[in-house]
Design a protein around this motif. Sequence first.
Motif, mmCIF file in Angstrom:
data_model
loop_
_atom_site.group_PDB
_atom_site.id
_atom_site.type_symbol
_atom_site.label_atom_id
_atom_site.label_comp_id
_atom_site.label_asym_id
_atom_site.label_seq_id
_atom_site.Cartn_x
_atom_site.Cartn_y
_atom_site.Cartn_z
ATOM 1 N N LEU A 73 71.070 62.521 -17.534
ATOM 2 C CA LEU A 73 71.119 62.026 -16.836
ATOM 3 C C LEU A 73 70.961 60.956 -15.414
ATOM 4 N N ARG A 74 70.668 59.680 -16.697
ATOM 5 C CA ARG A 74 70.038 58.626 -16.070
ATOM 6 C C ARG A 74 71.956 57.568 -15.507
ATOM 7 N N ASP A 75 70.983 57.058 -14.660
ATOM 8 C CA ASP A 75 72.736 55.885 -14.045
ATOM 9 C C ASP A 75 73.084 54.985 -15.070
ATOM 10 N N CYS A 76 74.161 54.963 -15.686
ATOM 11 C CA CYS A 76 74.980 54.094 -15.881
ATOM 12 C C CYS A 76 73.701 52.077 -16.256
ATOM 13 N N ASP A 77 73.533 52.288 -17.483
ATOM 14 C CA ASP A 77 72.871 50.530 -17.949
ATOM 15 C C ASP A 77 73.645 49.747 -17.665
ATOM 16 N N TYR A 78 73.522 48.486 -16.861
ATOM 17 C CA TYR A 78 75.006 47.852 -15.895
ATOM 18 C C TYR A 78 74.048 45.846 -16.629
ATOM 19 N N GLY A 79 73.180 46.455 -17.405
ATOM 20 C CA GLY A 79 72.814 45.406 -18.450
ATOM 21 C C GLY A 79 71.989 43.914 -17.825
ATOM 22 N N LYS A 80 73.174 43.303 -17.642
ATOM 23 C CA LYS A 80 72.505 42.066 -16.842
ATOM 24 C C LYS A 80 73.216 41.658 -15.794
ATOM 25 N N TRP A 81 74.092 42.929 -15.360
ATOM 26 C CA TRP A 81 74.237 42.665 -13.617
ATOM 27 C C TRP A 81 73.004 43.288 -13.158
ATOM 28 N N ARG A 82 72.599 44.256 -13.004
ATOM 29 C CA ARG A 82 71.001 45.060 -12.708
ATOM 30 C C ARG A 82 70.285 44.576 -11.584
ATOM 31 N N GLY A 83 70.177 44.767 -10.685
ATOM 32 C CA GLY A 83 69.681 43.882 -9.330
ATOM 33 C C GLY A 83 70.640 42.640 -8.852
ATOM 34 N N ARG A 84 71.626 42.133 -9.873
ATOM 35 C CA ARG A 84 72.792 41.874 -8.959
ATOM 36 C C ARG A 84 73.729 41.885 -7.665
ATOM 37 N N ASP A 85 74.016 41.060 -6.865
ATOM 38 C CA ASP A 85 74.582 41.323 -5.804
ATOM 39 C C ASP A 85 75.851 41.265 -6.697
ATOM 40 N N LEU A 86 77.485 42.349 -5.943
ATOM 41 C CA LEU A 86 78.753 41.846 -6.377
ATOM 42 C C LEU A 86 79.393 41.016 -6.382
ATOM 43 N N ARG A 87 78.966 40.490 -4.726
ATOM 44 C CA ARG A 87 79.679 39.357 -4.416
ATOM 45 C C ARG A 87 79.970 38.371 -4.713
ATOM 46 N N GLU A 88 78.036 37.847 -5.807
ATOM 47 C CA GLU A 88 77.673 36.857 -6.479
ATOM 48 C C GLU A 88 78.527 37.029 -7.775
ATOM 49 N N ILE A 89 78.565 38.569 -8.209
ATOM 50 C CA ILE A 89 79.218 38.866 -9.889
ATOM 51 C C ILE A 89 80.775 38.015 -9.472
ATOM 52 N N GLU A 90 81.521 38.408 -8.681
ATOM 53 C CA GLU A 90 82.605 38.270 -8.183
ATOM 54 C C GLU A 90 82.604 36.852 -8.509
ATOM 55 N N ALA A 98 86.513 41.943 -13.531
ATOM 56 C CA ALA A 98 88.093 43.338 -12.547
ATOM 57 C C ALA A 98 87.517 43.857 -14.171
ATOM 58 N N ARG A 99 87.995 43.847 -15.582
ATOM 59 C CA ARG A 99 88.045 44.272 -17.339
ATOM 60 C C ARG A 99 87.120 45.492 -16.039
ATOM 61 N N TRP A 100 85.652 45.458 -15.750
ATOM 62 C CA TRP A 100 85.158 46.391 -15.623
ATOM 63 C C TRP A 100 85.707 47.263 -14.859
ATOM 64 N N ILE A 101 85.975 46.875 -14.030
ATOM 65 C CA ILE A 101 86.064 47.721 -13.042
ATOM 66 C C ILE A 101 87.666 48.553 -12.951
ATOM 67 N N ARG A 102 88.600 48.287 -14.707
ATOM 68 C CA ARG A 102 89.816 48.695 -14.515
ATOM 69 C C ARG A 102 90.256 48.900 -15.857
ATOM 70 N N ASP A 103 88.822 49.056 -16.917
ATOM 71 C CA ASP A 103 88.530 49.447 -18.292
ATOM 72 C C ASP A 103 87.471 50.015 -18.266
ATOM 73 N N PRO A 104 87.681 51.431 -18.275
ATOM 74 C CA PRO A 104 86.205 52.348 -18.155
ATOM 75 C C PRO A 104 85.918 52.322 -19.601
ATOM 76 N N GLN A 105 86.316 51.507 -20.947
ATOM 77 C CA GLN A 105 85.553 51.398 -21.802
ATOM 78 C C GLN A 105 84.881 50.127 -22.634
ATOM 79 N N ALA A 106 85.393 49.113 -21.244
ATOM 80 C CA ALA A 106 84.332 48.153 -20.774
ATOM 81 C C ALA A 106 83.069 47.640 -20.517
ATOM 82 N N ALA A 107 82.140 47.009 -20.890
ATOM 83 C CA ALA A 107 80.911 46.359 -20.923
ATOM 84 C C ALA A 107 80.556 45.663 -21.267
ATOM 85 N N PRO A 108 81.323 44.598 -19.905
ATOM 86 C CA PRO A 108 80.695 43.105 -20.082
ATOM 87 C C PRO A 108 79.712 42.563 -20.376
ATOM 88 N N HIS A 109 79.249 43.310 -19.202
ATOM 89 C CA HIS A 109 77.426 43.198 -18.665
ATOM 90 C C HIS A 109 76.610 43.270 -19.780
#
Length: 195
Positions: A73-90, A98-109
């Motif tokens: 039941l652990r949360d998604c592993d957000y990789g290098k995005w862990r702890g970073r602000d969404l606006r910063e990543i955007e 955009a790929r991560w939001i659109r594609d459920p198979q994507a893990a660009p982080h």
Amino acid sequence: MTTTMIWICHAPTAALRKGAFPKDEPIDPRGAAQCAAMAPRLSRPDHCWCAPELRSRETASAFGLDPGMEPALRDCDYGKWRGRDLREIEAQEPEALARWIRDPQAAPHGGESFADVLDRVVAWMTERESESGQSIVVASAAVIRAAALHALGAGIQFHGRIDIGPLSQAMITYNGREWRLKALNLHPDEWIGIE
């Protein structure tokens, strides 16, 4: 035989309030107060599980629950995005976000995709199909979104169409044949509970 699970999203954290991807942070004081106010309305379950993250464990504790820790039941592993602000990543990685939001198979982080989360949540729910009674599960929004998609029999392409906020609840039942989403409550002041 019916299994009823109340899935509760963990209480708010400082990272969540500022729009950052989660780390293993505690719930904030306002979230703890919300849990304390809701706790008397929470029925005692036959079974209780909790994601391993601190925010889920603290939420369960604030409700007075003594859950079993469940790695699936652990949360998604957000990789290098862990702890970073969404606006910063955007601003820095707009195509990857955009790929991560659109594609459920994507893990660009570099962590997990939503498809990975869905697979392990579905496997865990399948293991619970032979259990009866009432359960409470405290986990992250991504995990609850996966459980709701599975209960609805909805395709993974709809993963971004279910919003789960802090302390939201989803009632999911298993009737011996299939899982069903019985209720979804996005407002913590209107408690589903277990009757």
